[in-house]
Structure formats: structure tokens, C-alpha cells
Design a protein around this motif. Structure first.
Motif, PDB file in Angstrom:
ATOM      1  N   ARG A   1       3.223   1.743  16.172  1.00 17.02           N
ATOM      2  CA  ARG A   1       1.902   1.543  16.766  1.00 17.02           C
ATOM      3  C   ARG A   1       1.981   0.429  17.773  1.00 17.02           C
ATOM      4  O   ARG A   1       0.977  -0.101  18.198  1.00 17.02           O
ATOM      5  CB  ARG A   1       0.917   1.129  15.686  1.00 17.02           C
ATOM      6  CG  ARG A   1       0.999   2.023  14.516  1.00 17.02           C
ATOM      7  CD  ARG A   1      -0.310   2.506  14.125  1.00 17.02           C
ATOM      8  NE  ARG A   1      -0.106   3.772  13.483  1.00 17.02           N
ATOM      9  CZ  ARG A   1      -0.915   4.274  12.575  1.00 17.02           C
ATOM     10  NH1 ARG A   1      -1.970   3.607  12.228  1.00 17.02           N
ATOM     11  NH2 ARG A   1      -0.678   5.438  12.064  1.00 17.02           N
TER      12      ARG A   1
ATOM     13  N   ASN B   1       0.802  -1.208   0.000  1.00 18.69           N
ATOM     14  CA  ASN B   1       0.000   0.000   0.000  1.00 18.69           C
ATOM     15  C   ASN B   1       0.840   1.265   0.000  1.00 18.69           C
ATOM     16  O   ASN B   1       0.477   2.257  -0.631  1.00 18.69           O
ATOM     17  CB  ASN B   1      -0.942   0.000   1.200  1.00 18.69           C
ATOM     18  CG  ASN B   1      -2.000  -1.074   1.060  1.00 18.69           C
ATOM     19  OD1 ASN B   1      -2.464  -1.354  -0.047  1.00 18.69           O
ATOM     20  ND2 ASN B   1      -2.367  -1.694   2.156  1.00 18.69           N
TER      21      ASN B   1
ATOM     22  N   GLU C   1       3.872   0.954   9.263  1.00 19.87           N
ATOM     23  CA  GLU C   1       3.061   1.638  10.275  1.00 19.87           C
ATOM     24  C   GLU C   1       3.163   1.001  11.642  1.00 19.87           C
ATOM     25  O   GLU C   1       3.288   1.668  12.657  1.00 19.87           O
ATOM     26  CB  GLU C   1       1.588   1.587   9.858  1.00 19.87           C
ATOM     27  CG  GLU C   1       1.202   2.637   8.862  1.00 19.87           C
ATOM     28  CD  GLU C   1      -0.317   2.725   8.723  1.00 19.87           C
ATOM     29  OE1 GLU C   1      -1.015   1.816   9.206  1.00 19.87           O
ATOM     30  OE2 GLU C   1      -0.778   3.713   8.138  1.00 19.87           O
TER      31      GLU C   1
ATOM     32  N   PHE D   1       0.854   4.004  -2.942  1.00 19.13           N
ATOM     33  CA  PHE D   1       0.575   5.398  -2.655  1.00 19.13           C
ATOM     34  C   PHE D   1       1.564   6.316  -3.376  1.00 19.13           C
ATOM     35  O   PHE D   1       1.174   7.273  -4.044  1.00 19.13           O
ATOM     36  CB  PHE D   1       0.645   5.612  -1.144  1.00 19.13           C
ATOM     37  CG  PHE D   1       0.386   7.019  -0.737  1.00 19.13           C
ATOM     38  CD1 PHE D   1      -0.901   7.469  -0.558  1.00 19.13           C
ATOM     39  CD2 PHE D   1       1.443   7.887  -0.529  1.00 19.13           C
ATOM     40  CE1 PHE D   1      -1.140   8.774  -0.187  1.00 19.13           C
ATOM     41  CE2 PHE D   1       1.215   9.197  -0.153  1.00 19.13           C
ATOM     42  CZ  PHE D   1      -0.082   9.647   0.019  1.00 19.13           C
TER      43      PHE D   1
ATOM     44  N   VAL E   1      -5.401  11.632   0.650  1.00 18.03           N
ATOM     45  CA  VAL E   1      -3.960  11.401   0.567  1.00 18.03           C
ATOM     46  C   VAL E   1      -3.395  10.835   1.863  1.00 18.03           C
ATOM     47  O   VAL E   1      -2.493  11.381   2.447  1.00 18.03           O
ATOM     48  CB  VAL E   1      -3.215  12.702   0.243  1.00 18.03           C
ATOM     49  CG1 VAL E   1      -3.483  13.092  -1.174  1.00 18.03           C
ATOM     50  CG2 VAL E   1      -3.627  13.811   1.182  1.00 18.03           C
ATOM     51  N   ALA E   2      -3.889   9.736   2.275  1.00 18.16           N
ATOM     52  CA  ALA E   2      -3.361   9.103   3.471  1.00 18.16           C
ATOM     53  C   ALA E   2      -3.867   7.682   3.516  1.00 18.16           C
ATOM     54  O   ALA E   2      -5.045   7.449   3.747  1.00 18.16           O
ATOM     55  CB  ALA E   2      -3.787   9.856   4.719  1.00 18.16           C
ATOM     56  N   GLY E   3      -3.026   6.753   3.229  1.00 15.46           N
ATOM     57  CA  GLY E   3      -3.435   5.361   3.219  1.00 15.46           C
ATOM     58  C   GLY E   3      -3.805   4.914   4.617  1.00 15.46           C
ATOM     59  O   GLY E   3      -3.190   5.316   5.596  1.00 15.46           O
ATOM     60  N   SER E   4      -4.829   4.125   4.726  1.00 22.56           N
ATOM     61  CA  SER E   4      -5.177   3.540   6.011  1.00 22.56           C
ATOM     62  C   SER E   4      -5.673   2.145   5.718  1.00 22.56           C
ATOM     63  O   SER E   4      -6.019   1.819   4.592  1.00 22.56           O
ATOM     64  CB  SER E   4      -6.271   4.353   6.690  1.00 22.56           C
ATOM     65  OG  SER E   4      -7.465   4.233   5.975  1.00 22.56           O
TER      66      SER E   4
END
Lengths: 351, 351
Positions: free
Chosen positions: A295, A83, A291, A87, B76-79
Motif C-alpha cells: 500500500r 490481526n 498490508e 484471523f 472474512v477479511a481483516g481491515s
DNA sequence: CTGTTAGCGCCTTCAC
DNA sequence: GTGAAGGCGCTAACAG
């Protein structure tokens, strides 16, 4: 009525009329071709701006035999790695006037060329992309490269690739050196019993990272105890299993290097559950700086891969190759910088 | 030379010649139009097959038809939320012979219609998609809906939407009821002081979840202490901050409901750092059942949203609406099931 | 340096 | 029922 409704858009002809030049001149300006006076250039640009002109991609492709479409082929399993690259790729495409589309592909391991060809033709039939971005585990598949080549589609691969694949575009980091950096960090801390969790066998990066590990261990005068090397699949569960295994050993390692962050997080989770302190009892390092690295608690020490940049750069290389006059099979390899990010899961070995 | 090289493809003309009919007949057959003899139909199909004919998408769209392209617009922010929906969408598109492309859009909050239009035109006019999937935070923006509508692009929204938006296609879960389910779970366990971490103000789901929370609290005869309601932004950091705040209170809550999993994980992290036991000292519930829910320890109790299905269903609705003879502005709302997943972060209140 | 001419492959309009 | 023109918006090729 006429124009101004907003719905129907201005065409090149309209721009030409407004600027008082011929259609072809407009075309030249808009495509940044030479042989136009600066004055006219300005005029055309202003006219285009005023008319809110947007070129029709369909007309362009029809005439120029290009689709302005780039396809990212990835495996049927989303991951932060994929991902993030995606992006960066979308972003670059938008910047350069291309469109990124996504294809999902089942695992093709062991398939014949004919089967692979048919899979790709099914995927790309509707609109043939000008280029394809291949990610792990497909980046290293030479059959896929062959098929795409045969279809006349330019390819860029992201991630490490076999020596036999040394043609075409490639964007990667130095996985080998990165692994060496990790081991060095650990040995500097005083670790001697270091465990390793491998990645998926079908991905080249898994092997490169492992060999970097082995070489660095040897360079530090340490042996690679096969009992401390565990298989993995780049996912959390595999890391967790490896962690459970390590902690059950009579003589557990004092540090573990997992081939990616998900697996490192799994190792940490195994520790947390068993009351093993990280990093006091066990140091852990991951790979990617995904990420999850920030976290989880404690924060994960890891190798930062510039995923976003890898994706963006792949697109730039691809599109650059379209316009370059070099032979279509221009081989180019770009290596981006990695970085060891020392956070809270590494420290000196116990006692 | 001629054909067979695989690279250059057959055109309609070639098919027509081989089948001994006119071009228009070929067109008719390939588009399943009536008024063609069954015999000719067969002949044409065979010829097309033999020539491995693939219609040119560019020519088709130039002539004013469909692009077989669906665009997913996201922030504009992958989650994990976005990526999971996207995954389901790509899958469905592939199944139905469409292609999914991705667009990134800066936050449009407070922009004028003209600005929004121009942003979209830049994005879509290059190649106009047949439909657009709108995700939070854009799903609820009525200006965007207006602009897309004006451009003649069908839209499907995913996630909760204001009452004013009750036209068009919508795919969602019942966020309101889901929040009620969470509170009920907590009150059944005996909790009375329940904290809440809100989501981003610009997303409708944030408000719906909060009002579900309030209503359920009231229904249980509990008061919503504003000191226990914290702002958030659907990200880990906001959850962490809220957690720090809660734990610093003279009288902390015994349970916290965070509006999504990332924030719940942040609250858990704050606890872990401070030696607060979850769930013994504090129960925590999230929302989404994202990856992180099972990559943290303890496992997170949460609401499962069928993200994959939401994405797939959105595509099915969209494509279905193209073929349906109903007026183009067919309003349709589908609600998928959610599920409360009870894992290890919830238990009875302390003492 | 700039403009004109001819299609790219398909589908719509209108004759037959 | 079927076929023959014409044009969608753009750009390569050739003039001027």
C-alpha cells in the motif's frame, strides 16, 4: 407446537429416537469414537442432519470439564501482525469446533508471579479456556508460562522464544535465517554500508533478527557500524526517526534493513519527504509482508511471514495436544517457511 | 491433598457447608437476589472468598442462563476498520466481566433465511452468546437480524443501517453529515471539479456517503459529473484504479473524495507513480482516519471516525440492554461525533 | 458392539 | 425467609 419452531433445538435423545438407537450410540458417532457399525453410523448422521442437531457446548463442558474455548492473549495495541495471526486462528478454531476469544493484557514487564497470576485469573475466571495462544511480547515471558501451566492451561507460543523456554508448543519461522537472506540479497546487489533498525527490546524476534544481521554481515566480510544501528519499537514512528537519522549522516548508508514493515515504511516516508529516491539513493527492506508493504509506493521488498498460517497452525497444535495421549507437556516446535519478496525498494547502490 | 491444589475449584456446595447454609442461599447471595438476611449474606460472601469460589459457567448456561459471552461477527477479511472496533469492544467486555469471541462469516448476500439461520446456528448454538455485535456488511442485513432475533439473541449494529431496520440497538456516526463536511472543505478551498470513489455496494455507509456528497455538491451549486464518480470496494486497489482513471481523463478533477482511507491511499499512490503532485495538482480526502492516514506521505486529510469508541459503546449498549427492565426489543440509536482532520493532501486547486 | 445408569454444578419449583 | 428435590444435555463407567 412441539418442535419445528426453529428456536428450541433437537437434543441427543431426539436424534437417538429418530435413528432408532440409544443415546450413547449417538454420542459415539458424533464424537467419532470407534465400536459402532457403519450402518448405524449412517443412520445417526442422517437423523442428526434431518433434525438440524447441534450439540450443546454447555452440557458438554459441564460433563467433560472442557470449555472448547481458546484464548488469544495479546498486547493492548492492534497491529497488522497480530490481526493476521488472529484471523488464521479464528478460522482454524471454527473449523475444529472451538471458539476463539480475545484477551487484552497490559504490559507485564517486571511484574511478580503473584501479580501475573492474578491478572490471568481475572481474565480467565469466567470461563477457563482449554488453551491459550501467546503472542509477542508475551510469548517469551517465562513467568506467564509458569502461571498458565500452574492453572492447568495448555499453551502455544507464536514467534521465537528463548532457549530456556524450550518446552511446550511453539510455532515460528526461522527469523535468524530470514535476516541472513535479507543481508545476502543486499550484498549481492553490491551494498556495503547497510543500516539496521532494531525492534522492541522486549521481543525475542528483535534480537534474533539483529543477530542474523550481524552474522551475515560478518560472513560477507562487512563491519557492523554502530552508527548505522538504530533502536526501534516495531512502529512507523521509530522507522521514520531512524530514517531521518540516517539521511542526516555525513556518510549515509546505501541500504537499510528494518526489523519490520511498519518501520521500513517509516524509513521510506523520511526519504520521500526529503526527496531521497528509493531505491536509487537508498535501498530498504522490511520484515513481515504486512498490508502496508503493497500500500506504499514503491512496493516494499520484505520477508514474507505466513501470518495466517502461523495462527492456524498454532491452533491445530494446541487442539492436537488435547487429544494426543502424550504427556500433557508435549514439547513441539514447528517452523514454517518464510520467503524473501523482492519488490521495488531494493536495487544497486548509487554510483 | 484435598483442595488447595489450585487446579480443582470449590463448588457451591462447599461454600454452603463452610457458611453453614443451604445451597440455595448461596445461589441467592451470589446472584444478588433478595430474601436473604444480611448476616447470612456476609457469611456466604466470606466463605466464597475464602474458598476462592468461581461459578461454573458451563453449569450456569446449561441451566439456561447467560453465557457472559458476546460474539463479534465479521467478514472474512481483516481491515483496520474492523480491528479497531474489535479492540474497543474487547476492552469494554473485559471491563464489564464479559468475554468477546470472534466469528468469521462468509458473505451471505442473496442467501435465503434458512441458509442464514443454519449458518448462524452452526456458529452460535455451540455456545449461545448473550449478544452479538454486527459490523458491516452484516449490520444492514435484515435477514440476519431476523434470524438472530428468532434465536433470542440481542443484537447491536455498528454503522449506518436502512430505515427499515429501525429497531434494536445501533451505534454509528453521522456519515451523511461527515460527507457534507468533506465537500464543504473542498469547495471552500475553491474546488469545482470533484471526483468521488464509492464504497462497496453492499454496505449502507457507501450509499449514505455518496448521497451526502451529491447533496453537498448540489448545495454548492456544482454538478456531479458521472464520469468523476467511480465504483469501489473500500480497498486500496479500487482507489488505485480510480486514481489511474481520473488522471487519464482529458479534464481530470482537481479534488477526489474517496469513501475510505484505503482507497484514498490508492488514489495518492496512483498520483505518486505518475508524478502528479498532491495536493498541488490534486487534492484528496479519505474517510475513517485509519492507521494508513498517517503512514503515508503526504499525511491524509480525512474524517475521523471514533472506531475504538464505537466498539466500546456497542458493548455498553448491549450489556446495558440485558440489565434494563425495558422490553427486550429496546430500540436505541446512539450517534458518536466525527471530525474532519485536515492534513496535507488538500489544498487550493491548481492555477 | 451396544444400552443402561449415574451424575457434572447450578437454578427453578415447591414445600416448610 | 429458607431448604429439599429434580432436571438442563451430555458423557464416563459399567453392564449385557
Amino acid at each position: 407446537m412441539a418442535r419445528g419452531t426453529g428456536t428450541s433445538s433437537a437434543k441427543m435423545k431426539d436424534v437417538a429416537e429418530r435413528a432408532g438407537v440409544s443415546i450413547k450410540t449417538v454420542s459415539r458417532v458424533l464424537n467419532n469414537e470407534p465400536h459402532v457399525q457403519e450402518k448405524l453410523r449412517q443412520k445417526v448422521r442422517e437423523a442428526a442432519e434431518a433434525l438440524d442437531y447441534v450439540p450443546s457446548q454447555s452440557a458438554r463442558s459441564l460433563r467433560g470439564n472442557r470449555s472448547y474455548d481458546i484464548n488469544l492473549v495479546c498486547h493492548v495495541a492492534g497491529s497488522n501482525y497480530v490481526n493476521s495471526i488472529q484471523f488464521g486462528a479464528v478460522f482454524a478454531c471454527q473449523e475444529l469446533g472451538y471458539q476463539l476469544s480475545i484477551s487484552l493484557l497490559e504490559n507485564l514487564g517486571g511484574k511478580s508471579i503473584a501479580e501475573i497470576r492474578s491478572a490471568f485469573e481475572g481474565l480467565m475466571r469466567r470461563r477457563k479456556p482449554d488453551g491459550v495462544v501467546l503472542l509477542a511480547p508475551y510469548a517469551n515471558d517465562e513467568k506467564i508460562g509458569f502461571v498458565l501451566n500452574e492453572m492447568g492451561i495448555q499453551v502455544v507460543r507464536v514467534g521465537p522464544v528463548d532457549g530456556t523456554q524450550n518446552q511446550g508448543l511453539l510455532v515460528e519461522i526461522d527469523d535468524y535465517q530470514a535476516s541472513i537472506d535479507v543481508v545476502r540479497h543486499l550484498t549481492n546487489l553490491g551494498h556495503k554500508r547497510i543500516g539496521f533498525v532494531r525492534g522492541s527490546q522486549d521481543q525475542r524476534s528483535a534480537h534474533v533478527r539483529y543477530s542474523g544481521f550481524c552474522v551475515a554481515m560478518e560472513a560477507a566480510g562487512l563491519v557492523v557500524d554502530q552508527e548505522l544501528v538504530r533502536p526501534g519499537a516495531f512502529d512507523f514512528a521509530a522507522g521514520y526517526d531512524a530514517g531521518v537519522h540516517f539521511l542526516g549522516l555525513k556518510q549515509p548508508p546505501t541500504a537499510v534493513f528494518a526489523s519490520n514493515d511498519d518501520m521500513a515504511a517509516g524509513v521510506v516516508a523520511a526519504c520521500t519527504e526529503r526527496g531521497v529516491k528509493v531505491p536509487d539513493d537508498l535501498s530498504i527492506v522490511g520484515f513481515d509482508d504486512a498490508e502496508i508493504a503493497t500500500r506504499m509506493r514503491p512496493f516494499l521488498t520484505t520477508i514474507r511471514q505466513p501470518l495466517h498460517d502461523l495462527g492456524a497452525r498454532a491452533i491445530h497444535e494446541l487442539i492436537g495436544s488435547f487429544n494426543s495421549s502424550t504427556s500433557k507437556n508435549s514439547a513441539h516446535r514447528v517452523v514454517l517457511d518464510h520467503e524473501l519478496i523482492i519488490r521495488d525498494t531494493t536495487g544497486s547502490p548509487p554510483k
